[in-house]
Design a protein around this motif. Sequence first.
Motif, mmCIF file in Angstrom:
data_model
loop_
_atom_site.group_PDB
_atom_site.id
_atom_site.type_symbol
_atom_site.label_atom_id
_atom_site.label_comp_id
_atom_site.label_asym_id
_atom_site.label_seq_id
_atom_site.Cartn_x
_atom_site.Cartn_y
_atom_site.Cartn_z
ATOM 1 N N PHE A 30 0.809 -1.223 0.000
ATOM 2 C CA PHE A 30 0.000 0.000 0.000
ATOM 3 C C PHE A 30 0.839 1.269 0.000
ATOM 4 O O PHE A 30 0.538 2.195 -0.761
ATOM 5 C CB PHE A 30 -1.032 -0.015 1.122
ATOM 6 C CG PHE A 30 -2.263 -0.777 0.742
ATOM 7 C CD1 PHE A 30 -3.219 -0.230 -0.109
ATOM 8 C CD2 PHE A 30 -2.456 -2.068 1.198
ATOM 9 C CE1 PHE A 30 -4.348 -0.944 -0.491
ATOM 10 C CE2 PHE A 30 -3.584 -2.798 0.821
ATOM 11 C CZ PHE A 30 -4.533 -2.232 -0.024
ATOM 12 N N PRO A 31 1.910 1.376 0.809
ATOM 13 C CA PRO A 31 2.722 2.593 0.714
ATOM 14 C C PRO A 31 3.357 2.784 -0.666
ATOM 15 O O PRO A 31 3.455 3.909 -1.157
ATOM 16 C CB PRO A 31 3.787 2.419 1.800
ATOM 17 C CG PRO A 31 3.242 1.418 2.743
ATOM 18 C CD PRO A 31 2.324 0.531 1.940
ATOM 19 N N VAL A 32 3.773 1.701 -1.311
ATOM 20 C CA VAL A 32 4.352 1.814 -2.662
ATOM 21 C C VAL A 32 3.294 2.305 -3.644
ATOM 22 O O VAL A 32 3.544 3.216 -4.438
ATOM 23 C CB VAL A 32 4.965 0.461 -3.111
ATOM 24 C CG1 VAL A 32 5.291 0.465 -4.598
ATOM 25 C CG2 VAL A 32 6.211 0.154 -2.282
ATOM 26 N N ALA A 33 2.102 1.723 -3.585
ATOM 27 C CA ALA A 33 1.022 2.164 -4.476
ATOM 28 C C ALA A 33 0.641 3.614 -4.179
ATOM 29 O O ALA A 33 0.329 4.385 -5.102
ATOM 30 C CB ALA A 33 -0.191 1.250 -4.319
ATOM 31 N N ASP A 34 0.676 4.001 -2.911
ATOM 32 C CA ASP A 34 0.357 5.369 -2.510
ATOM 33 C C ASP A 34 1.276 6.362 -3.228
ATOM 34 O O ASP A 34 0.813 7.384 -3.740
ATOM 35 C CB ASP A 34 0.509 5.487 -0.987
ATOM 36 C CG ASP A 34 -0.286 6.609 -0.384
ATOM 37 O OD1 ASP A 34 -1.486 6.737 -0.694
ATOM 38 O OD2 ASP A 34 0.282 7.358 0.442
ATOM 39 N N LEU A 35 2.559 6.080 -3.262
ATOM 40 C CA LEU A 35 3.499 6.967 -3.944
ATOM 41 C C LEU A 35 3.157 7.090 -5.430
ATOM 42 O O LEU A 35 3.156 8.201 -5.978
ATOM 43 C CB LEU A 35 4.933 6.446 -3.804
ATOM 44 C CG LEU A 35 5.739 7.020 -2.656
ATOM 45 C CD1 LEU A 35 5.259 6.507 -1.328
ATOM 46 C CD2 LEU A 35 7.205 6.719 -2.848
ATOM 47 N N ALA A 36 2.882 5.979 -6.069
ATOM 48 C CA ALA A 36 2.591 6.009 -7.509
ATOM 49 C C ALA A 36 1.301 6.768 -7.786
ATOM 50 O O ALA A 36 1.272 7.687 -8.625
ATOM 51 C CB ALA A 36 2.498 4.577 -8.048
ATOM 52 N N MET A 37 0.227 6.417 -7.099
ATOM 53 C CA MET A 37 -1.071 7.046 -7.371
ATOM 54 C C MET A 37 -1.056 8.530 -7.021
ATOM 55 O O MET A 37 -1.600 9.356 -7.754
ATOM 56 C CB MET A 37 -2.184 6.300 -6.635
ATOM 57 C CG MET A 37 -2.390 4.894 -7.202
ATOM 58 S SD MET A 37 -3.726 3.956 -6.443
ATOM 59 C CE MET A 37 -3.108 3.642 -4.806
ATOM 60 N N HIS A 38 -0.387 8.874 -5.920
ATOM 61 C CA HIS A 38 -0.325 10.283 -5.559
ATOM 62 C C HIS A 38 0.671 11.057 -6.417
ATOM 63 O O HIS A 38 0.581 12.286 -6.512
ATOM 64 C CB HIS A 38 -0.036 10.454 -4.077
ATOM 65 C CG HIS A 38 -1.205 10.139 -3.200
ATOM 66 N ND1 HIS A 38 -2.496 10.545 -3.496
ATOM 67 C CD2 HIS A 38 -1.276 9.474 -2.022
ATOM 68 C CE1 HIS A 38 -3.307 10.145 -2.540
ATOM 69 N NE2 HIS A 38 -2.589 9.472 -1.637
#
Length: 192
Positions: free
Chosen positions: A119-127
């Motif tokens: 989730f933190p990795v996806a958070d960086l990409a999506m944000h």
Amino acid sequence: MVDANAQIGVLAAESLEFFVGAVQRVPADRWDEPSNLDGWSVRDLVGHVTGSATKIATLLEDGEVWNTPSEPADWVCADPAAELREIAERIRRALPGADLEAPRPSPAGEVPLRQALAFPVADLAMHGWDLHRSCGRSVELPADLEAFCRALIESVPEQAMRRPGGFAAAKTAPERATSTERLMAHLGRSVD
């Protein structure tokens, strides 16, 4: 070919690089302007994601992490890109020796490190996409990050995804929408 276990490390580095690139392009006069996320300024958005990047580094270093989304409220930084590059260096140092199967805390309980990082990795990409969008730029997520984010989102039950503090209600993407725009519309972002 990167093995499946090491893939999360590659994606962590790539998502952070994608986000830092977006931060470096924020015009000086945009920091306190609204972002594309209701109630958050561009500064708030970057503060939130800086917390997510810190969570990645802390998980890799086997430090103590928090089990809630990062809050931007008190974040102030003179040079956000430099702060993110320092976090990226922590991640680069920790990745080679990280045991991706080692147990780590997560909102879902104790899980393997590779899963706690998702989730933190996806958070960086999506944000990263949000930040570009907030500054008037249209970008596509790199294909591997988009596929990772899509698979992660599809693994979350709808009621959990749309809970308070989660994603807004899905929006309808225009017919001409790109794959990234369709993903972001599904996550409640306006893409037209």
